[in-house]
Design an enzyme around this catalytic site. Sequence first.
Site, short mmCIF file in Angstrom:
data_model
loop_
_atom_site.label_atom_id
_atom_site.label_comp_id
_atom_site.label_asym_id
_atom_site.label_seq_id
_atom_site.Cartn_x
_atom_site.Cartn_y
_atom_site.Cartn_z
N ASP A 275 0.86 -1.20 0.00
CA ASP A 275 0.00 0.00 0.00
C ASP A 275 0.89 1.24 0.00
OD1 ASP A 275 -2.34 -1.49 0.21
OD2 ASP A 275 -2.58 -1.18 2.36
N MET A 276 0.34 2.36 -0.47
CA MET A 276 1.10 3.62 -0.41
C MET A 276 0.50 4.50 0.67
SD MET A 276 3.73 5.13 -1.54
CE MET A 276 4.21 4.39 -3.09
N THR B 80 -10.52 2.22 -8.29
CA THR B 80 -11.35 3.42 -8.15
C THR B 80 -12.82 3.02 -8.15
OG1 THR B 80 -11.90 5.57 -9.13
CG2 THR B 80 -11.38 3.81 -10.69
N HIS B 81 -13.66 3.91 -7.58
CA HIS B 81 -15.11 3.73 -7.65
C HIS B 81 -15.73 4.82 -8.50
CE1 HIS B 81 -13.40 2.72 -3.67
NE2 HIS B 81 -13.97 1.56 -3.91
N ARG C 46 -1.15 -0.90 -8.63
CA ARG C 46 -2.50 -0.46 -8.28
C ARG C 46 -2.57 1.07 -8.41
NH1 ARG C 46 -3.50 -0.93 -2.25
NH2 ARG C 46 -3.96 -3.12 -2.55
N ARG D 55 -12.25 6.72 4.95
CA ARG D 55 -13.47 6.40 4.19
C ARG D 55 -14.55 7.46 4.46
NH1 ARG D 55 -9.80 3.39 3.10
NH2 ARG D 55 -9.57 5.15 1.71
#
Length: 303
Positions: A132-133, A225-226, A182, A285
């Site tokens: 992860d970043m 992405t969403h 990603r 989130r």
Amino acid sequence: MTVFSRMVLGLTQAGPVRRTITTTRPGLALARRFVAGDTLDEAVHVSKRLNSNGYQVSLDLLGEEVSDAATASGATSEYLACLDRIRGDGLDANISVKPTQLGLAIDEALAFRNISKLAIEAARTGTTVTVDMEDSRYTEATVRMYEKAQAEHGNLGIAIQSCMRRTPADLTRLVPLGGHIRLCKGAYVESEEVALQSKGDIDRAYAAQLHQLMAAKGVKPAIATHDQDLVDLGTALSARRSDPFEFQMLYGVRTELQKHLLASGHPLRIYLPFGSEWYPYLTRRLAERPANLGFFMRAVVGR
Ligand code: FDA
């Protein structure tokens, strides 16, 4: 990140807000929307359900900014147990790890040793490790650690953030290493000096980087992405790609879009967090979609 999102992030750092979210029923219900549960057993249970519906999974043991070697080593052991369950339960899953959880904020060599243990065990399990970043204090050290680990083990991938001004240069470094990349927009508050600030600028950067990745050979793009427009762009570009790629989305976010993508025949991996250290993850989130906090506030007031 918008001004409103920054305000939400600021608000969630306040002690009383944190206490309300972490100790009340509506707060715990909110967390459950985005997190599989506190334990590995719960994460395995949700993974099996996702797998049986056709989704791949990336398991994320929550925790970050570890400040002592023993805790970093404990997180590494928990991830080894996670790989053991992936193998034992026959899950279609890999793992996602935060570099500072493995000790990057203490000592780069320690984090490298820990990620190497995970890469070796993941190879035995026939799966991969995604790095992860985190925020910009760690970007250069994370890229360096990844370059070394990927050169040595060959079964890793890394997240990059379109909002960061350095990302085009990072892509030049990372694409030749293979692995999976990603592409996400970036979840942290960053200064104008290091990161693009407006949604329009970030979306344009994302689209340009997506074009570049989907045209690249020898690397597996993960479209994380969403955002409907960017998902549509990914779908259009995938029609011209014969090499592997996948979509990735977060557990609990835009589940209808997830179902739709899968039903259209696209590979989709769900990023599935678990563990007791869920609060910082949840605050990101909430900042992305402040309406989530509104639902929670109404539930608390309703009580
Ligand atoms: P955007 O924020 O523009 O949202 C598009 C739409 O999606 C919104 O309009 C809304 O409908 C919906 N949506 C987005 N977030 C929501 C939420 N929380 N709740 C409800 N609806 C929501 N970041 C990072 O810095 N480092 C990393 O390693 C990762 N890893 C990662 C893995 C995966 C699989 C994903 C999908 C994302 C990440 N991210 C990340 C997070 C990423 O950087 C970004 O913050 C979020 O994905 C939100 O950005 P979108 O691209 O979805 O667009």
